[in-house]
Scaffold this motif. Sequence first.
Motif, PDB file in Angstrom:
ATOM      1  N   ILE C 168       0.825  -1.211   0.000  1.00 48.94           N
ATOM      2  CA  ILE C 168       0.000   0.000   0.000  1.00 48.94           C
ATOM      3  C   ILE C 168       0.860   1.263   0.000  1.00 48.94           C
ATOM      4  O   ILE C 168       0.485   2.283  -0.575  1.00 48.94           O
ATOM      5  N   SER C 169       2.021   1.192   0.632  1.00 48.67           N
ATOM      6  CA  SER C 169       2.891   2.369   0.649  1.00 48.67           C
ATOM      7  C   SER C 169       3.373   2.694  -0.762  1.00 48.67           C
ATOM      8  O   SER C 169       3.411   3.851  -1.169  1.00 48.67           O
ATOM      9  N   ASN C 172       0.379   4.051  -2.743  1.00 48.16           N
ATOM     10  CA  ASN C 172       0.102   5.431  -2.319  1.00 48.16           C
ATOM     11  C   ASN C 172       1.037   6.416  -3.042  1.00 48.16           C
ATOM     12  O   ASN C 172       0.610   7.471  -3.524  1.00 48.16           O
ATOM     13  N   LYS C 173       2.308   6.046  -3.132  1.00 49.80           N
ATOM     14  CA  LYS C 173       3.281   6.890  -3.855  1.00 49.80           C
ATOM     15  C   LYS C 173       2.884   7.088  -5.306  1.00 49.80           C
ATOM     16  O   LYS C 173       2.945   8.200  -5.843  1.00 49.80           O
ATOM     17  N   LEU C 175      -0.093   6.737  -6.684  1.00 50.74           N
ATOM     18  CA  LEU C 175      -1.337   7.516  -6.773  1.00 50.74           C
ATOM     19  C   LEU C 175      -1.063   9.001  -6.585  1.00 50.74           C
ATOM     20  O   LEU C 175      -1.715   9.847  -7.195  1.00 50.74           O
ATOM     21  N   ASN C 176      -0.083   9.302  -5.762  1.00 52.44           N
ATOM     22  CA  ASN C 176       0.239  10.699  -5.480  1.00 52.44           C
ATOM     23  C   ASN C 176       0.935  11.380  -6.656  1.00 52.44           C
ATOM     24  O   ASN C 176       0.808  12.580  -6.854  1.00 52.44           O
ATOM     25  N   ILE C 193     -11.024  -1.149  -1.132  1.00 52.07           N
ATOM     26  CA  ILE C 193     -11.360   0.077  -0.406  1.00 52.07           C
ATOM     27  C   ILE C 193     -10.109   0.912  -0.114  1.00 52.07           C
ATOM     28  O   ILE C 193     -10.072   2.104  -0.427  1.00 52.07           O
ATOM     29  N   PRO C 194      -9.053   0.323   0.475  1.00 49.03           N
ATOM     30  CA  PRO C 194      -7.853   1.125   0.757  1.00 49.03           C
ATOM     31  C   PRO C 194      -7.297   1.812  -0.484  1.00 49.03           C
ATOM     32  O   PRO C 194      -6.931   2.987  -0.442  1.00 49.03           O
ATOM     33  N   ALA C 197      -9.763   4.519  -1.770  1.00 50.73           N
ATOM     34  CA  ALA C 197      -9.782   5.657  -0.834  1.00 50.73           C
ATOM     35  C   ALA C 197      -8.556   6.542  -1.045  1.00 50.73           C
ATOM     36  O   ALA C 197      -8.599   7.754  -0.855  1.00 50.73           O
ATOM     37  N   ASN C 198      -7.476   5.922  -1.447  1.00 53.92           N
ATOM     38  CA  ASN C 198      -6.235   6.647  -1.718  1.00 53.92           C
ATOM     39  C   ASN C 198      -6.212   7.273  -3.110  1.00 53.92           C
ATOM     40  O   ASN C 198      -5.205   7.859  -3.511  1.00 53.92           O
ATOM     41  N   GLY C 199      -7.302   7.102  -3.880  1.00 55.27           N
ATOM     42  CA  GLY C 199      -7.367   7.719  -5.192  1.00 55.27           C
ATOM     43  C   GLY C 199      -7.381   6.748  -6.359  1.00 55.27           C
ATOM     44  O   GLY C 199      -7.369   7.167  -7.516  1.00 55.27           O
TER      45      GLY C 199
END
Lengths: 292, 292, 292, 292
Positions: C168-169, C172-173, C175-176, C193-194, C197-199
Amino acid sequence: MFKGTATALITPFNKEKELDIKNFEKLINDQIENNINALVILGTTGESPTINEKEKYEIIKKAIEITNKKIPIIVGTGSNDTKKILKNNKIAEELNADGLLIVTPYYNKTTQNGLYENYKYISQNTKLPIVLYNVPSRTGLNIEPKTTIKLLKNIENIIGIKEASGNISQINKILNEKPKNKYLYSGNDDQIIPIMANGGDGVISVISNLIPKQISKMTENILQKKYEEALEINNKYLNLMNMMFEEVNPIPIKYAMSLKYKTENTLRLPLISVTKELEEKIKKEMKRVEII
Amino acid sequence: MFKGTATALITPFNKEKELDIKNFEKLINDQIENNINALVILGTTGESPTINEKEKYEIIKKAIEITNKKIPIIVGTGSNDTKKILKNNKIAEELNADGLLIVTPYYNKTTQNGLYENYKYISQNTKLPIVLYNVPSRTGLNIEPKTTIKLLKNIENIIGIKEASGNISQINKILNEKPKNKYLYSGNDDQIIPIMANGGDGVISVISNLIPKQISKMTENILQKKYEEALEINNKYLNLMNMMFEEVNPIPIKYAMSLKYKTENTLRLPLISVTKELEEKIKKEMKRVEII
Amino acid sequence: MFKGTATALITPFNKEKELDIKNFEKLINDQIENNINALVILGTTGESPTINEKEKYEIIKKAIEITNKKIPIIVGTGSNDTKKILKNNKIAEELNADGLLIVTPYYNKTTQNGLYENYKYISQNTKLPIVLYNVPSRTGLNIEPKTTIKLLKNIENIIGIKEASGNISQINKILNEKPKNKYLYSGNDDQIIPIMANGGDGVISVISNLIPKQISKMTENILQKKYEEALEINNKYLNLMNMMFEEVNPIPIKYAMSLKYKTENTLRLPLISVTKELEEKIKKEMKRVEII
Amino acid sequence: MFKGTATALITPFNKEKELDIKNFEKLINDQIENNINALVILGTTGESPTINEKEKYEIIKKAIEITNKKIPIIVGTGSNDTKKILKNNKIAEELNADGLLIVTPYYNKTTQNGLYENYKYISQNTKLPIVLYNVPSRTGLNIEPKTTIKLLKNIENIIGIKEASGNISQINKILNEKPKNKYLYSGNDDQIIPIMANGGDGVISVISNLIPKQISKMTENILQKKYEEALEINNKYLNLMNMMFEEVNPIPIKYAMSLKYKTENTLRLPLISVTKELEEKIKKEMKRVEII
């Protein structure tokens, strides 16, 4: 320091989980009679995290008294608080220990530079020889070969490393690059032959609590290039070695010792006794290889 | 205990590496003013392994005094010696703390059954609510979901878990099966949104030392189902969050705090200060997001 | 390409392990009726490694015919031989597919630079939009976020990534930093969902073979910010999702499908049918959640 | 099959990335002259995933012709499609190869039972002896010792295993339990001594492409219990061995071969040529150890 086999000695407790010094003495004498080359006290196998300061003092004192310099006594003085290591080292020095086994910081951990700075600082504050201890599965931190080599090359009283990473490629690199007069010991009983064949000097062993004669013979064989004889011993006891790690060490060895040496099978929290399933397996295997 | 953001507070030292109580007070007041929902003191980020008993007493006392029950004070009392945990818990109780954060055994580790027995024994010896702490990258030991669920279900004063395994699949399982009245907090700043979207209650955060207002706003947004606003904050500070873990925490945060709050960038061995390379990166990123 | 749920469709075989086109047609119609947003054919779940060229042609042709452009058909054309990918892509183009799902090289693997060069070369030789596929547990190779971002930024017809690293980390990177017009899909059913939710934009799902209506509803809920409704669906089916990965996918889903859709539970070597133990668990769970 | 060193031969291409049969012949002759004990063709190092059927036929035919039964030719026929393995095996049989090296399924993977069923089925359809190949870092799948032992014990023409898991504890278990007449070969050049000291029979090597004389001498030394001489060779070339895996194999070896044997440094996508940085390191090290 030594070549061959050192035992990472268990700390026997009585039923009330108090120090059982009488059996401690008995075990040490048994180790010496069976040709063990050195003893490590207050290591992880000796449950050092749950032994208080007073008990530690007594254990070191007693071990040195009993062995009476026949074989070296190496004291586990590691901590994740450097100040405590210095205190522990002072006591080991006072009591005339022969060497120190110092694990890397665990839990709080540090960086590779931090490892170097930390061990340097420790080494400057003791006259005793230091054996590094790398066991990433417990500490969450690996000493990279580059750092190990730098420590062994630059710091005189860092005289060796106990390598329990299980990573043979890493260990091979260290063995290839370390100074000839510094030691590398296997920290895994099932890797004694591979590591010594690659140039390692011996083992700091758990299973040699139970079968000191056989394991010291095994490393002696390797040092004399009798690999076949060594392999025979390895293969006979390999299942048992592996069982000692099916639950967190020293849970299984403490049970096995209770069968052979009539010590109590007691541990202090957070450790608990071995499960019934593993008890059965161990007992059966000990019978098969005629330990009991 | 709390919903939203708790800060795992750093422990400021002065240049001589002594406790800097004045800045500690300043930081706590800043946290309260910026709407932090709870404070965790003497956690890993607070360098608890190298803080002595006397200092710990002072830190707990001071924190409780300053916050004056405006927000809960949770004290990190974990140890790999269960006896020490009991002693630590007694002090926290005496000083009127609100809760305990207790990490799993590290280094000596234990089995899954051992985890259960250990936490059960601890919980029977305190009246304070306990938050479990799972951080396998530091402890070498994972609390398996089955064990977590068993603890949360069976033991009343175990009221939650800080999950820092980073394993979202594991965390999803726990969130699905845990009792509704028990808490799950993210132990990773970059996983706040995923974990809370899955039903988590908040975060015990490192980065909120530096940006308490933003992180408490972020979790507030999530609790109000304003995911887009939360994601915006996450994305703005994600690089900085990640930098806080490029070297072992709390090395980078201690540097970052020194830039914003003028605390000293000093740590105790085995930890050392951040490398020059990471210093530069952090400073540049802090300017980019207008913290300095 | 799509937002929401795409199903990584299984390939039904008859008892003789031949293609069962009749049931294939039936499954596709069921998927469309249950509001699935896209279909991925010839993915890993579709057993593409053991399906021959002639069969692949038939499968693509049939899928496009049946769906008749109601929803996009994405064809898995990945291979560890780049030449074969180009051939596969030509066929998908000829047959009028909507997109390509192309896994990283597996087994022979490559470097991060190799990944970039390889995908660049592939993208220059097709007009179809490409979805990257990262699944290190199968390929032994991770596309690092830096490489993913570079590919998504620089190459126009690389329109997204299916991320099944479970990390997930890392996700997340990505997605950012990814361009807003490029897609990121979860490749793990228990992380929908996770990731969203992060995009993230949706999922390429295994479990939606079995419960297309529920999973498409779940992603629809998330897209409408109805997180609680989505979490309810997630929690109801989480055990079943996890069971689909207790043995290598698509072994369990093929059994589950046979219970609900009366397809044959046959797979081609090296895959074999599910063990009796897991059969029982799946059947019981499917009854509990009222699928059968 | 053999004891000592087999080379996993590279497949030389010309500048246009076509098969360079002339250099292939030259390399094989060089290998024979330098006392290599066997040759593995069409392995991963031989870039088999990107070599077409016609080329494979030519390579096998040529290798058998040139070696003319002086040493065994083992053909890599693995695939993740069992049907293709059977076809590949037929060709190897027709052309009179001596053995087959068959990797586990990769990417689609399978279960431990699936591994057993798959290899059993394959072995029933060929008369040639089979060497299993375990390389989890490429396949995402480990053959567990229990499965390996079952295969070696129950199936006559499965005559050994190439173990490239790097996991010495696992390899030690297999060596302890396997039938005496079955072979275990190291699949890692830096683990030759540890594995052979534990009872292994030799290595299937990458570095022996470059230094066949030295590596065949090294394994000969070990077989004659001259461990010190072997260790000297190991230590001289260890850096170079490790460099061959700093980028995905066979990327670095192909460059190293171009320096010594004037073959072209060309690879087929998805593989690309070595980076300039590693080029420099390899060239420098090859000079240091006087290969060039």
